[in-house]
Write a protein that holds these residues in place. Structure first.
Motif, PDB file in Angstrom:
ATOM      1  N   GLN A 158       0.826  -1.203   0.000  1.00 33.79           N
ATOM      2  CA  GLN A 158       0.000   0.000   0.000  1.00 33.79           C
ATOM      3  C   GLN A 158       0.862   1.256   0.000  1.00 33.79           C
ATOM      4  OE1 GLN A 158      -3.397  -0.023   2.711  1.00 33.79           O
ATOM      5  NE2 GLN A 158      -2.951   2.096   3.275  1.00 33.79           N
ATOM      6  N   TYR A 159       1.939   1.230   0.759  1.00 33.77           N
ATOM      7  CA  TYR A 159       2.805   2.403   0.856  1.00 33.77           C
ATOM      8  C   TYR A 159       3.417   2.767  -0.498  1.00 33.77           C
ATOM      9  CZ  TYR A 159       6.702   5.410   2.189  1.00 33.77           C
ATOM     10  OH  TYR A 159       7.593   6.462   2.277  1.00 33.77           O
ATOM     11  N   PHE A 160       3.819   1.755  -1.270  1.00 28.70           N
ATOM     12  CA  PHE A 160       4.467   2.018  -2.553  1.00 28.70           C
ATOM     13  C   PHE A 160       3.482   2.112  -3.721  1.00 28.70           C
ATOM     14  CE2 PHE A 160       8.139   0.357  -0.157  1.00 28.70           C
ATOM     15  CZ  PHE A 160       9.066   1.350  -0.450  1.00 28.70           C
ATOM     16  N   ASP A 161       2.230   1.879  -3.433  1.00 31.88           N
ATOM     17  CA  ASP A 161       1.220   1.964  -4.487  1.00 31.88           C
ATOM     18  C   ASP A 161       0.993   3.427  -4.883  1.00 31.88           C
ATOM     19  OD1 ASP A 161      -0.839   1.517  -6.230  1.00 31.88           O
ATOM     20  OD2 ASP A 161      -2.245   0.755  -4.729  1.00 31.88           O
ATOM     21  N   TYR A 162       0.766   3.683  -6.155  1.00 28.86           N
ATOM     22  CA  TYR A 162       0.515   5.056  -6.611  1.00 28.86           C
ATOM     23  C   TYR A 162      -0.878   5.536  -6.233  1.00 28.86           C
ATOM     24  CZ  TYR A 162      -2.486   3.369 -10.402  1.00 28.86           C
ATOM     25  OH  TYR A 162      -3.504   2.795 -11.116  1.00 28.86           O
ATOM     26  N   GLN A 163      -1.781   4.620  -5.939  1.00 22.72           N
ATOM     27  CA  GLN A 163      -3.140   5.002  -5.584  1.00 22.72           C
ATOM     28  C   GLN A 163      -3.214   5.404  -4.108  1.00 22.72           C
ATOM     29  OE1 GLN A 163      -6.301   2.418  -7.630  1.00 22.72           O
ATOM     30  NE2 GLN A 163      -4.582   1.009  -7.398  1.00 22.72           N
TER      31      GLN A 163
END
Length: 254
Positions: free
Chosen positions: A50-55
């Protein structure tokens, strides 16, 4: 209630990383009734994915399960509020009822944080709470001992913040920070006896309402005349939190 087990249950099917959880509200302040909920508050790191997700993802977790009332902010939200000297989350980091702590170097972190906060933010928060309580009490059926007591707690905390003093969380310790002849302190100490008699939701008599309203109004007028200046540490506080955020994320995310 086994609070640790409840916290573990929240995260058993999640990849988020729990960091720190405490008891908030009336139980923390030493003002709980036998039927009070457990208000568990704290913060977590979102999962690595989640942290590295662009969303953008939701920045809090909320669970209400019977008497278990759980709220967890992600680290960015928590630190963003601390950077503004938000009084609510400052109460969380100062809490003495700690259920879970995986934040390395917690005590030094808190000491450094509290040395940089803006007391003006605390002053306005607690003063606003007291004024809000007084507004609610304008309805005769809401003029209870409990609501008066919450307004008194707010005003005494605001008075200390105006003097650049940290108001104690536990109500009996807060009273000890106020001069013994202060009428609001005296009223509050009498209230504790009323609370023990399970009469906290009882309405005050009309004469008592008038007397208490005068006390609260006079205290608000006095506090308004002694508004504190904004603290000088805003930039230092932001840098401090940025450094800790970097350390935590580097440790957990690699």
């Amino acid at each position: 209630m086994d609070i640790q087990r409840h916290i573990q249950h929240v995260f058993q099917d999640r990849d988020d990383i729990p960091l720190f959880y405490i008891e908030s509200g009336s139980r923390l302040w030493g003002m709980a009734s036998p039927d009070s909920d457990y208000d568990v508050r704290g913060f977590h790191l979102p999962s690595k994915a989640q942290y590295f997700d662009y969303q953008k993802h939701r920045d809090l977790i909320e669970i209400m399960d019977g008497d278990f009332d759980f709220v967890s902010f992600d680290l960015d939200k928590m630190f963003g509020l601390l950077a503004k000297s938000n009084p609510t989350v400052l109460e969380w980091v100062r809490a003495h009822v700690v259920y879970f702590n995986q934040f390395a170097g917690w005590s030094p972190f808190v000491d450094g944080l509290l040395a940089k906060i803006d007391y003006k933010a605390l002053y306005f928060h607690y003063l606003s709470l007291a004024k809000g309580g007084m507004s609610v009490m304008q309805t005769p059926t809401n003029f209870t001992y409990k609501k008066v007591f919450y307004s008194i707690r707010g005003l005494l905390s605001a008075e200390l913040a105006a003097k650049q003093q940290m108001p104690a969380l536990k109500i009996t310790e807060l009273f000890q920070q106020i001069t013994p002849n202060d009428p609001l302190r005296q009223w509050g100490e009498d209230y504790l006896e009323i609370k023990q008699q399970q009469r906290e939701k009882a309405l005050l008599s009309e004469l008592e309402q008038q007397a208490v309203t005068r006390l609260l109004t006079n205290k608000i007028a006095d506090l308004t005349a002694h508004e504190p200046n904004k603290g000088p540490h805003a930039v230092a506080l932001q840098r401090y939190l940025t450094d800790y955020s970097f350390q935590l994320k580097q440790h957990y995310y690699g």
